[in-house]
Motif scaffolding. Structure first.
Motif, mmCIF file in Angstrom:
data_model
loop_
_atom_site.group_PDB
_atom_site.id
_atom_site.type_symbol
_atom_site.label_atom_id
_atom_site.label_comp_id
_atom_site.label_asym_id
_atom_site.label_seq_id
_atom_site.Cartn_x
_atom_site.Cartn_y
_atom_site.Cartn_z
ATOM 1 N N PRO A 82 0.804 -1.226 0.000
ATOM 2 C CA PRO A 82 0.000 0.000 0.000
ATOM 3 C C PRO A 82 0.836 1.275 0.000
ATOM 4 O O PRO A 82 0.397 2.304 -0.528
ATOM 5 C CB PRO A 82 -0.840 -0.121 1.282
ATOM 6 C CG PRO A 82 -0.212 -1.203 2.086
ATOM 7 C CD PRO A 82 0.453 -2.122 1.130
ATOM 8 N N LEU A 83 2.048 1.230 0.538
ATOM 9 C CA LEU A 83 2.878 2.440 0.553
ATOM 10 C C LEU A 83 3.507 2.727 -0.803
ATOM 11 O O LEU A 83 3.941 3.854 -1.053
ATOM 12 C CB LEU A 83 3.972 2.327 1.610
ATOM 13 C CG LEU A 83 3.594 2.796 3.014
ATOM 14 C CD1 LEU A 83 4.822 2.831 3.899
ATOM 15 C CD2 LEU A 83 2.921 4.163 3.005
ATOM 16 N N THR A 84 3.569 1.736 -1.695
ATOM 17 C CA THR A 84 4.107 2.004 -3.029
ATOM 18 C C THR A 84 3.218 3.003 -3.751
ATOM 19 O O THR A 84 3.704 3.922 -4.425
ATOM 20 C CB THR A 84 4.244 0.704 -3.825
ATOM 21 O OG1 THR A 84 5.117 -0.197 -3.120
ATOM 22 C CG2 THR A 84 4.825 0.962 -5.204
ATOM 23 N N GLU A 85 1.909 2.856 -3.628
ATOM 24 C CA GLU A 85 0.983 3.817 -4.231
ATOM 25 C C GLU A 85 1.137 5.202 -3.611
ATOM 26 O O GLU A 85 1.097 6.217 -4.307
ATOM 27 C CB GLU A 85 -0.455 3.330 -4.071
ATOM 28 C CG GLU A 85 -0.811 2.119 -4.910
ATOM 29 C CD GLU A 85 -2.285 1.793 -4.817
ATOM 30 O OE1 GLU A 85 -3.104 2.722 -4.930
ATOM 31 O OE2 GLU A 85 -2.619 0.617 -4.630
ATOM 32 N N VAL A 86 1.309 5.245 -2.298
ATOM 33 C CA VAL A 86 1.497 6.528 -1.619
ATOM 34 C C VAL A 86 2.784 7.184 -2.106
ATOM 35 O O VAL A 86 2.826 8.400 -2.379
ATOM 36 C CB VAL A 86 1.531 6.327 -0.093
ATOM 37 C CG1 VAL A 86 1.816 7.647 0.618
ATOM 38 C CG2 VAL A 86 0.215 5.729 0.401
ATOM 39 N N ALA A 87 3.856 6.393 -2.239
ATOM 40 C CA ALA A 87 5.126 6.930 -2.710
ATOM 41 C C ALA A 87 5.008 7.459 -4.139
ATOM 42 O O ALA A 87 5.594 8.502 -4.471
ATOM 43 C CB ALA A 87 6.209 5.857 -2.629
ATOM 44 N N ALA A 88 4.257 6.761 -4.976
ATOM 45 C CA ALA A 88 4.068 7.228 -6.354
ATOM 46 C C ALA A 88 3.367 8.579 -6.372
ATOM 47 O O ALA A 88 3.732 9.476 -7.159
ATOM 48 C CB ALA A 88 3.267 6.196 -7.147
ATOM 49 N N ALA A 89 2.364 8.753 -5.513
ATOM 50 C CA ALA A 89 1.652 10.035 -5.451
ATOM 51 C C ALA A 89 2.568 11.150 -4.937
ATOM 52 O O ALA A 89 2.540 12.278 -5.439
ATOM 53 C CB ALA A 89 0.417 9.904 -4.559
ATOM 54 N N ALA A 146 5.008 12.138 -7.680
ATOM 55 C CA ALA A 146 4.382 12.941 -8.730
ATOM 56 C C ALA A 146 4.303 14.414 -8.350
ATOM 57 O O ALA A 146 4.236 15.287 -9.230
ATOM 58 C CB ALA A 146 2.989 12.387 -9.035
ATOM 59 N N ARG A 147 4.318 14.717 -7.056
ATOM 60 C CA ARG A 147 4.250 16.109 -6.591
ATOM 61 C C ARG A 147 5.619 16.776 -6.587
ATOM 62 O O ARG A 147 5.703 18.007 -6.469
ATOM 63 C CB ARG A 147 3.671 16.154 -5.184
ATOM 64 C CG ARG A 147 2.225 15.685 -5.064
ATOM 65 C CD ARG A 147 1.792 15.644 -3.619
ATOM 66 N NE ARG A 147 1.945 16.943 -2.965
ATOM 67 C CZ ARG A 147 1.926 17.119 -1.643
ATOM 68 N NH1 ARG A 147 1.809 16.075 -0.844
ATOM 69 N NH2 ARG A 147 2.053 18.327 -1.135
ATOM 70 N N MET A 148 6.684 15.992 -6.701
ATOM 71 C CA MET A 148 8.027 16.564 -6.604
ATOM 72 C C MET A 148 8.471 17.159 -7.928
ATOM 73 O O MET A 148 8.062 16.732 -9.003
ATOM 74 C CB MET A 148 9.010 15.483 -6.138
ATOM 75 C CG MET A 148 8.824 15.091 -4.686
ATOM 76 S SD MET A 148 10.097 13.951 -4.091
ATOM 77 C CE MET A 148 9.733 13.968 -2.330
ATOM 78 N N ASP A 149 9.355 18.134 -7.818
ATOM 79 C CA ASP A 149 9.845 18.859 -8.987
ATOM 80 C C ASP A 149 11.186 18.286 -9.433
ATOM 81 O O ASP A 149 12.173 18.365 -8.714
ATOM 82 C CB ASP A 149 10.002 20.345 -8.631
ATOM 83 C CG ASP A 149 10.554 21.163 -9.792
ATOM 84 O OD1 ASP A 149 10.493 20.687 -10.939
ATOM 85 O OD2 ASP A 149 11.045 22.275 -9.534
ATOM 86 N N THR A 150 11.200 17.652 -10.593
ATOM 87 C CA THR A 150 12.417 17.215 -11.288
ATOM 88 C C THR A 150 13.309 16.325 -10.427
ATOM 89 O O THR A 150 14.305 16.794 -9.849
ATOM 90 C CB THR A 150 13.235 18.425 -11.784
ATOM 91 O OG1 THR A 150 12.369 19.390 -12.366
ATOM 92 C CG2 THR A 150 14.268 17.974 -12.809
ATOM 93 N N ALA A 191 6.181 0.859 -10.787
ATOM 94 C CA ALA A 191 4.998 1.233 -10.010
ATOM 95 C C ALA A 191 5.051 2.680 -9.540
ATOM 96 O O ALA A 191 4.008 3.312 -9.329
ATOM 97 C CB ALA A 191 4.845 0.290 -8.806
ATOM 98 N N LEU A 192 6.248 3.222 -9.402
ATOM 99 C CA LEU A 192 6.403 4.630 -9.012
ATOM 100 C C LEU A 192 6.214 5.573 -10.193
ATOM 101 O O LEU A 192 6.260 6.798 -10.027
ATOM 102 C CB LEU A 192 7.785 4.850 -8.390
ATOM 103 C CG LEU A 192 8.039 4.171 -7.042
ATOM 104 C CD1 LEU A 192 9.472 4.415 -6.587
ATOM 105 C CD2 LEU A 192 7.057 4.640 -5.979
ATOM 106 N N GLY A 193 6.018 5.009 -11.375
ATOM 107 C CA GLY A 193 5.797 5.835 -12.554
ATOM 108 C C GLY A 193 7.050 6.148 -13.337
ATOM 109 O O GLY A 193 7.017 6.997 -14.236
ATOM 110 N N LEU A 194 8.153 5.468 -13.027
ATOM 111 C CA LEU A 194 9.417 5.703 -13.714
ATOM 112 C C LEU A 194 9.571 4.741 -14.892
ATOM 113 O O LEU A 194 9.093 3.606 -14.845
ATOM 114 C CB LEU A 194 10.584 5.530 -12.744
ATOM 115 C CG LEU A 194 10.577 6.485 -11.539
ATOM 116 C CD1 LEU A 194 11.616 6.056 -10.511
ATOM 117 C CD2 LEU A 194 10.820 7.908 -11.980
#
Length: 389
Positions: free
Chosen positions: A134-141, A144-148, A225-228
């Motif tokens: 469940p924390l993998t989804e939280v980490a992905a979100a 996504a909010r971080m800049d570069t 899963a983190l979107g990378l």
């Protein structure tokens, strides 16, 4: 609201991972699964584990019996090594499949399996339990909010098996498995390794199978899963201490690759046989903050991961440690498998993702080989990764 019909499941492979986490998770989800059978090449281990699993659970050492049983809907493949051959047989027999990693050693196998599952209307899910944490989804979100992002750093501290499984009090491994079946499995893996890498030294093929596909592949699934996007080549890769020797300790790994134009990936896998705990961290350093995802160790069904997030926003510095409930990735992946089987819910960890992981690992092995003056062949070469540096 109608009560879902439990998925009638056979667990294939009754070793450490099944006894420590898969079977306890299946029992926890008793409303979703009915454990029908336990299958293992060792007849005595199959009988022992099935007897402990509950009344009515059948034991067998014959995988063909499992596939021919009309009262079994799905198989959970938890045997050692690659699972492509057994997954294909199950799909051809009309069974849904949840396969431990690695699903396969070649991208071609992954494509065939994905197409076969789709053509039969069956579920094929890869057991990347860290994707389901469940924390993998939280980490992905949060990412996504971080800049570069600038650096993505993967660090694994891998002890020997004994410190990780002593608490399980497992019976000693049985010695009654059919030697011919074991040799057949080894031959299959050797052939697939050659298809993946060509005629490379055996020690490199073994590292590809045992370390890259046995451990590092999990980190790749989490990065996805983190979107990378996984790299298709590695700029640098080294193993130490050397040389790699048959039957000895696996060397440590340090590798770097570009992630797009703005970031770098650093993979550091460490064999630390006497280290007291398994450790795994995926850290992202960005322009405006950082996060560190500390994954739960294997062989522990109730231990939680943690996520450390630091950032500055609107002049306020934030520093937080996040945790979720006690439903871990092992439980969540089974829940989603049942939903896919019974309701057609999409599969998060599918064959296409497994193919992406395999291609990335082939690129990593090619970089390791290039540092030793070895040219890879097979799929790795056809993808343009075969030239020594």
């Amino acid at each position: 609201m109608p009560v879902p019909v439990p998925v009638r499941l056979a667990v294939v492979g009754a070793g450490t991972i099944s006894q420590s986490v898969h079977l306890p998770a299946v029992h926890r989800l008793g409303a979703l699964f009915e454990l029908a059978a336990v299958c293992d090449l060792s007849p005595s281990r199959a009988a022992e584990v099935a007897a402990r699993a509950g009344t009515g659970v059948r034991a067998t050492h014959d995988y063909a019996q499992v596939l021919a049983d009309p009262d079994i809907d799905a198989v959970l493949l938890a045997t050692p090594g690659t699972h492509a051959r057994d997954a294909r047989a199950a799909l051809e027999a009309g069974k849904h499949v949840l396969a431990e990693k690695p699903l396969c050693l070649t991208a071609a196998e992954a494509a065939v399996l994905g197409e076969l599952a789709a053509s039969r209307g069956l579920v094929l899910q890869v057991g990347y339990m860290k994707m389901y944490d469940p924390l993998t989804e939280v980490a992905a979100a949060e990412l996504a909010r971080m800049d570069t992002p600038r650096t993505v750093r993967v660090t694994v501290l891998h002890p020997a098996d004994e410190p990780q499984v002593d608490h399980l009090r497992l019976a000693p491994a049985a010695r009654d498995a059919d030697p011919a079946a074991l040799r057949e499995a080894q031959t299959y893996e050797a052939v697939r390794t050659a298809e993946a890498l060509g005629d490379v030294p055996e020690e490199l093929g073994r590292y590809y199978r045992d370390v890259l596909n046995g451990s590092v592949i999990h980190e790749l699934s989490v990065l996805r899963a983190l979107g990378l996007t996984l790299p298709d080549r590695f700029e640098h890769a080294e193993l130490w201490p050397g040389p790699i020797s048959g039957g000895g300790e696996p060397p440590c790994l340090l590798a770097t690759a570009a992630l797009g134009q703005d970031a770098r990936l650093v993979v550091n896998w460490n064999w630390l046989p006497d280290h007291p705990e398994y450790g795994e961290e995926i850290a992202v350093l960005a322009r405006d903050g950082r996060l560190a995802l500390h994954m739960a160790p294997p062989y522990l069904v109730d231990v939680r991961s943690s996520l450390h997030v630091e950032r500055a926003e609107d002049g306020v510095r934030q520093d937080a440690v996040l945790r979720h409930g006690y439903d871990t990735g092992f439980v969540r992946q089974l829940e989603e498998f049942a939903a896919s089987v019974r309701t057609g819910a999409p599969v998060r960890s599918d064959a296409a993702g497994a193919a992406a992981d395999v291609r990335c690992l082939q690129a990593l092995l090619a970089a390791i080989a290039a540092g030793r003056g070895v040219r890879v062949g097979g799929e790795a070469a056809s993808a343009g990764k075969g030239r020594p540096a």
